[in-house]
Structures are given as structure tokens and as C-alpha cells.
Design an enzyme around this catalytic site. Sequence first.
Site, mmCIF file in Angstrom:
data_model
loop_
_atom_site.group_PDB
_atom_site.id
_atom_site.type_symbol
_atom_site.label_atom_id
_atom_site.label_comp_id
_atom_site.label_asym_id
_atom_site.label_seq_id
_atom_site.Cartn_x
_atom_site.Cartn_y
_atom_site.Cartn_z
ATOM 1 C CD GLU A 139 -0.031 -1.523 2.970
ATOM 2 O OE1 GLU A 139 0.557 -1.726 4.029
ATOM 3 O OE2 GLU A 139 -0.415 -2.435 2.221
ATOM 4 C CG ASP A 198 19.136 24.281 -31.899
ATOM 5 O OD1 ASP A 198 19.786 24.013 -32.921
ATOM 6 O OD2 ASP A 198 18.623 25.399 -31.691
ATOM 7 C CG ASP A 207 16.510 28.187 -28.241
ATOM 8 O OD1 ASP A 207 16.676 27.554 -29.312
ATOM 9 O OD2 ASP A 207 17.159 29.209 -27.952
ATOM 10 C CG ASP A 219 14.973 23.481 -31.581
ATOM 11 O OD1 ASP A 219 15.682 22.785 -32.324
ATOM 12 O OD2 ASP A 219 15.330 24.576 -31.115
ATOM 13 C CG ASN A 278 1.451 -4.610 6.191
ATOM 14 O OD1 ASN A 278 2.444 -4.831 5.509
ATOM 15 N ND2 ASN A 278 0.385 -3.991 5.718
ATOM 16 C CG ASP A 336 3.398 -0.850 4.939
ATOM 17 O OD1 ASP A 336 4.336 -1.378 4.314
ATOM 18 O OD2 ASP A 336 2.213 -1.211 4.825
#
Length: 939
Positions: free
Chosen positions: A317, A359, A631, A635, A724, A728
Amino acid sequence: MRYFHNKDREKKKIAEAKREAEDRLLEFSAMPQADLLAFFEADAQKGLTAEAAEAKLEEHGPNVISYKNENTLFRRIWGTFVNPFSTVLFALAAVSFVLDFILANPGEKDPAASIIIVALLLVSGGLRYFQEEKSNRAGEKLKDMIKTTAAVLRDGAYFETHIEELTPGDVIKLAAGDMVPADVRVLTNKDLFVRQSSMTGEAEPVEKFSVNSLPDAKNPLEHTHLAFMGTNVLSGSATAVILSTGNATLLGSMAKSITEKRGQTNFDKGINSVSWLLIRFMAIMVPIVFVATGLTKGDWLNALLFAMSIAVGLTPEMLPMIVAGNLAKGAVFMSKKKVIIKNLNAIQSIGAMDTLCTDKTGTLTEDRIVLERHLDVYGNENMKVLKYAYLNSYFQTGLKNLLDIAVIDSGKQAGLDTQYNVLYEKVDEIPFDFVRRRMSVVIADWKERGGRTQIVTKGAIEEMLAICTRCEYEGAVIELTGEIKQKIFEVADRLNNEGMRVLAVARKEVQLAAGAFSIKDESEMVLTGYIGFLDPPKASCAQAMKALAGSGVNVKILTGDNEKVTNFVCGKVGIKVSGILLGSDVEEMDDGALSAAVENNNVFAKLAPAQKARVIAALQGNGHVVGYMGDGINDAPAMRKADIAISVDTAVDIAKEAADAILLEKDLMVLEAGILEGRRTFGNIIKYIKMTASSNFGNMFSVLAASIFLPFLPMMAIHILILNMIYDVSCITIPWDNVDADYLKVPRKWDASKIGRFMIWIGPTSSLFDITTYLLMFFWICPVMSGGQGFFGILLPSDILKDGNVIAAAGMTVADALKQSHVNIDVLIKNIPDVAKFVSVFQTGWFVESLITQTLVVHMIRTQKVPFIQSRAARPVLISTVLAAAAGIAIPFTFLGQIFGMAALSWEFFGILAATVVGYVLLVTLIKKLYVKRYGELL
């Protein structure tokens, strides 16, 4: 039934809104231009007044589309708590509440299990919500630093304003690179091409005019003088009047039905596949445990409760919280580096990237360009060349790029602005596009020379020479011979080799009237000379390229510039050129040839926008995760194609829109920081997944063995839930864990197949020590702590009656009693204190051992090195796991232990536990080494 009625009603509303928008546009389309402007109380030359614009903005509201799927507080909370794991836990909590509380006998009502399950849900969902909100707030603050603007005409002057401030009746300018900010009607145009594939699906750009060539068309999208919000200007320029804004636009009317979610990345698919793998694993195991426990113990209700607890234990969970927490933490980290992360999953995609295509201009180089040379055809400095270059750049109304700005700045320094801004006036222009690679203005110098009109053009050398037949040298116009062309190329090559970008400038006298000029007039021109620009690399570029190479990212340059300038810049920034491929070469290659070529070359020059996208597609086809940084307008196609698109805050609108991440500062070292953070994010997510998967796989063997061979449940349902919950909670800190430097050196891609083999290797090691704990507890610790007898040898202190009859007599052993009819382990545990203590000690011992080994596995699996010695967890992880282990040991000695049916454990048990932990560490270390030796990595 009501659901379907509501859906139908919603569809009808959407259809009606779309029809209203279309009818409104058709009505505006049919009106004469003068009547249209009068309707909006606007003027083509002056626009709206400030007062009128404010009143209209108040009436129509901001120019923003309100989507149906607006990210409201309710939606954010819903998205946080509703996922496959939460759904399973909600169902288990509901069933537990019914069985343990509603249907239970008055004295046996116990909602503890339901409360613990709900607590797990609240902890996981609450932490996920907190992390995502923190990330969103950081992102919003940075987004406020970049605004999409438009040039609007008010009170007779153009100025830039945020598109939200636009209102119907505003007159705006459109130029290449702009996004159309609203539904508009074109008033004046010059070679205006708009890409409206987002509205029509047509890939080819559409030319727009001030006059409608299809007035009878019923679909507004076919009207050639209308442009629409959501489209973008590919080339050319125009003025336009805004017809509709926000939800009143055609896009706004369709927004509720066309809200598109981003396609799933490999990371999304990987997380989903693991999630469903773990759910399927749970769905198979839980029924097996239920049946095995019911058959061997004879109590089906307790078997069901036990199986449900196993289901909770096997449900990861915390996975949604761990994933969201890691991604959100990465986004917050990048926000501190002044990087906007538009899509949280982009964090992991950056880390997975193994190839960065970029670029050159404005990304690797400074976003300031200096005009260094203005030369005649023989390479001599000539002010006349600067003059014509200045006139071309100053009078164009299209997108002024860095080159134009450099020309204008240089002209101002030479005093040209005071001379020529008044002496000349613009008559017309032919905007730039990426096919011609040039742009022209038509100017009249009648104030200086009695009415002479000229067309002045600048552009790439090859394209300019193709339209010139003569050249100017020392005041005379001479034929452009092959010898002179050769000289031009030699000078241009020399400048290119010095790192300069070279453009040619040409002129021609013309006699046509304004508005009659077109591309065909760019012919038989006189070459005046050429101008050379220096585009210095960014200060951080060389260091960033070195860092990227050290991080396993291969950098490739994709540019429209020529190969000589690109080669020079590569040398300056430390990129070793392995091969150069030109756009003309790419055009001639089929996909197979290109796939091979992209691996052998790292510089691609003179590329058209579509060719950039094709190179990226070829790299992706070869299995690379490709990023693209750009930019400019050219592009955008490549950015849309890439796995991760990166832009800068100075980019054109369309580039920023296509980007997943936007750099707000010029320092390219943030790229390396982003890559490392992405890999760190992936590493911490995969830690939890592998810990959970292997632990669950190991628990399968342990629980099955216990269910089949033990005469009682190895752990109460409430024990499993508490175990558990503690584990957890200890995992909450994993997003803040350290990741080994070696792990960050190479790109990390998602591979779900690795999870399966990891489960098979690591899972059974925990089962081995669970089973040894069973044996030692059953045959040693529990008998000693319950009076020195083994479980089956415990004597019954009194008769056990049922319906007044003796079904097990005093003096019988547990083994003998279990052979009697109607006697089961639950009856014995309830009636014989020694048996109850035996079971309680056993269950408590396995609870403590399981928790200790589960928290220890966090440290064992988080690194392929020796934990605590060669690699240490971050302090939050260390503290949380130590506290979890301490809680597990302490609970049996407290009042909570008594409430939950636990027993205080002897010192002998802790001696066994210490030996178990040592043995577990040694075995996992050995298995890890064998696993790494075979597969090359642990995580």
C-alpha cells in the site's frame, strides 16, 4: 442508469457548446471587416482603448480555458487515495469490520483490525498528498516566472501582455513561433502559415489570408481568414482581431471532451505491471492460505480472518506514496535549481535518458550573438553591408531572432538608427521560412532619393547565391562569376572555421506596389556582401558536456546551422566529433540506413525540423531513451518526438509548450543534476519494489509451511496487521535515502523482468530463517517458557466438556486430545493455560523475528555493497528502521502486548534472534554477490 443519463446529458452540453462556438465564428466570418471592427468598438490602427479593454475583460473574463478535469482539491484527494492497492485495502477493512464487529458476538466485538487497515491507508495517502502538494506549490512558483505573451495594440501602440489579459476586440500581431492566443480573424497577412493539426489532424500547415477564399464552408476550420486558439504560427506574420477567448473559443468548447492525458511512459507501464503482478500474486496466495488453514485447523472463520491479514501484508500500500514521494521530492529539488518540471514523471525520464540531442544556437551557446564582421564579396570590411543588414532586421515585423537583435545592436552602435530609421519606411515584407531560409523587406527611400523602392534580403549563403546574378564591389555592380562565388565560399569557410555563422545580404530595385510582392520577387538580386556572427558557448557548457559523458549520456548535436560552425562549437565545448551527417544525407537515407548512421555520427547539421524528429525516431528505434533540448520553432517537432523535452525560459512559445522541463537559468550543469536526481529517484523507487516483492515471495513459503504443518496459526491476524503497519511506516523515509555513487553513473531504464528474477533469488532466504525460527520456537523456546514440555506433550489439567459430556479427560496430552472427535486446537487453547502460553510465545517470537528481518532487509537490499560499512543509509532511513525494530521488540513487554495477546519473551529467544540476524545478513550478502556476479547489478 443515472450514470449513463448524466453522461448523455454531458455529451449534449458539449455538442451544444461546440455548435454555439461554430455559429459565432461563422457569423463573425461573414461580416465585412469594417463592420466586424465596429461591432467590437475596435480600430485596425489603434486597437481598443485601455478603458474598453478593461470593460470587455470584466465582461468576458480572463482568456483561460476551464477544463472539465480541473485539478480541484477533491480530485487531488481522490487521485491520492484511489488506486488498486487502496481499493483492495478498503475492501479488506470493510470485510474485517463486518466480521469482527457487526457480526461478532457482543463480548467479542473488536474493530482493531479495521482501524489498523484504515490507519495504513491514511498514512500512505496522506503522505502522498502532502508530497505532491509540496511539489505542485514549488512548480507553481516557478511557472509564475515564465509567461506566454502576445503583442497587443491598444491606444495606438503595441506592447507585450500576458495572453490571459486578451479580450474580444483586441488587435494583435502574429509572427513565426507564436501560439495563436484566441480565436481570431486575420486583418492583414504576409505569407502566414499556421499549423492547426491540433484542431484538424492535418499534418500540413495551412496558409491564412485576410480574405476568406471559402465563404460558403460550413466548418469554421475551413475558413481561410480564421485562426484558432491552440494552433501555432509556423512562418509569416499577420495582424488579427480577437473574436472569442477562453471557453468561448472553438478549443474551449471542445475542451471537456478533448482533454488529453499524456501517453504512458515506460516508467508508467513498469509501475503498473509491477502493481498488478503483486496484486495477482496476492490474489493467488490468499485463497491458498485460506484453504490450507481452514482444512488443517478446522476453524474457517479464523482462517478467513488470517487470510485477510495475509492479503493486507502482501498489499504494497505504500507503493503509490513511495513513487509520488520520490517524484515530488525530485521536482522540489529541481525547482531549487530553477528548473520547472511540468510533468512529474519527467524526473524519472531524465534519469533514464542515455542520449541527449540538442540544438546548438541558444542552448549550447549564449543567448546573445555578436555581429563580428560585415564584409564585401572579397572579404573586406564594408559599412554598406551593415547598412542593408540593419534595414532588413530593423523593418521586419516577424520574429526577431538573436541574429536580428545582434544586427540592430551593431547598427545602433554605428549610428545607423539615427540616419536610416527616418529616411526609410517599410512598404512590404516576405517573412522567413525554413524552406527558403531567408527573409526580405521592401523599403522606400523616397525621402532620400526621390522614390526608389528596394527589396533587401538576408539569409543562408547557399540559398542567397541561388537568387543572385550580380554582386557589388567597390561601388560597382558586376556579374557574379564562378570565380567570385568560389571566393565567397572560401571567406565563408574561413569565418565558419573561426566559429562564426555567416549570412549573405542582397538587394534589388523594384517598382511594384505595396502588397504585390511575393517570393518570386526574390530573384536576379545583387549580392552586397555577408555578415559574420559569433555565438559564444555558454560558460558552463564544456563542464556540463564532460559531466554528461561521465554520467553515461551520449550527446548529439542536431542543428540547422552549417557543419563548420557546429564543428567549431563542438571543439570549444569538449564534444569530440565522431562523424557529421548533413540534412541532405538524411533526406536520401531510408529508415534502415538512418538507424545505422545515427549510431556512428554525433553531429547532424543543416537539418530541417522534420529531419530532427526523424533522427530522434531512429535513435528511439534503436532502443535509446532520447532527450531533446531546444528553444526555437524548428525544435518543436523534435521536442514532441523525444522521450523527454527540455527548453529554456527564453524559448519561443511553442518550444516551451512542448517541453517537459524548462530551465530558468543559463547554467547547463543543472542537466547533470537533473539526471542524477532522476536516477536517484528511480533507485529509491526500485528499492521499495524489490524489497516488497522479494519479501512477499518469501512470506509465501513461510506462511504456507506454517499453515500446513503447525497445529495452530503462526501469528494472529492482528499481529500481521501490526507488523505490516510498523514496517510500512518505517518505509516512509525511503525517498530520502542515499543512493550509491556507482548506481548513478549509468542510465537506469525500467525492466519489469528484473523484478521476477530478484524475487526468486532473494525471497527464499527470508523463508529459510522463518522456518528455522519456527523449529527453534516450537521445539525449544516455547516448551521451556510453558513449563518444560513440548506442545504435544502438555497435559490437560481438567476435563473438557461439551454438552455435558467429557470429550477430553484430565491427564491427557494435547496429542491425545486432538485425536478425540470434536476437539480442535482452538478448544484447547481456550481451556488450557499452558497451551495458550505456548501459542502466544510462538506467535510473539515470529512477530519479532519477522519485523527485525523485514526492517533489516531494507539495509541489505538498498545497496549491493556491504551495508553499514561500505554504504550507509540516510539518517532518516536509519532512524525509522531502528525505531521500527525497537517497537517490535518492546511491544510484547507493554500493556499493548497484553491487549494484542502477546507474551514477554525470554533472553534465550533474543540469543536465537541475534544468531538468526547474523546468519540472515551473511546469507543475503552471499546471495547478493552471486546475483551481482551473474546479472551485473542488484537494483
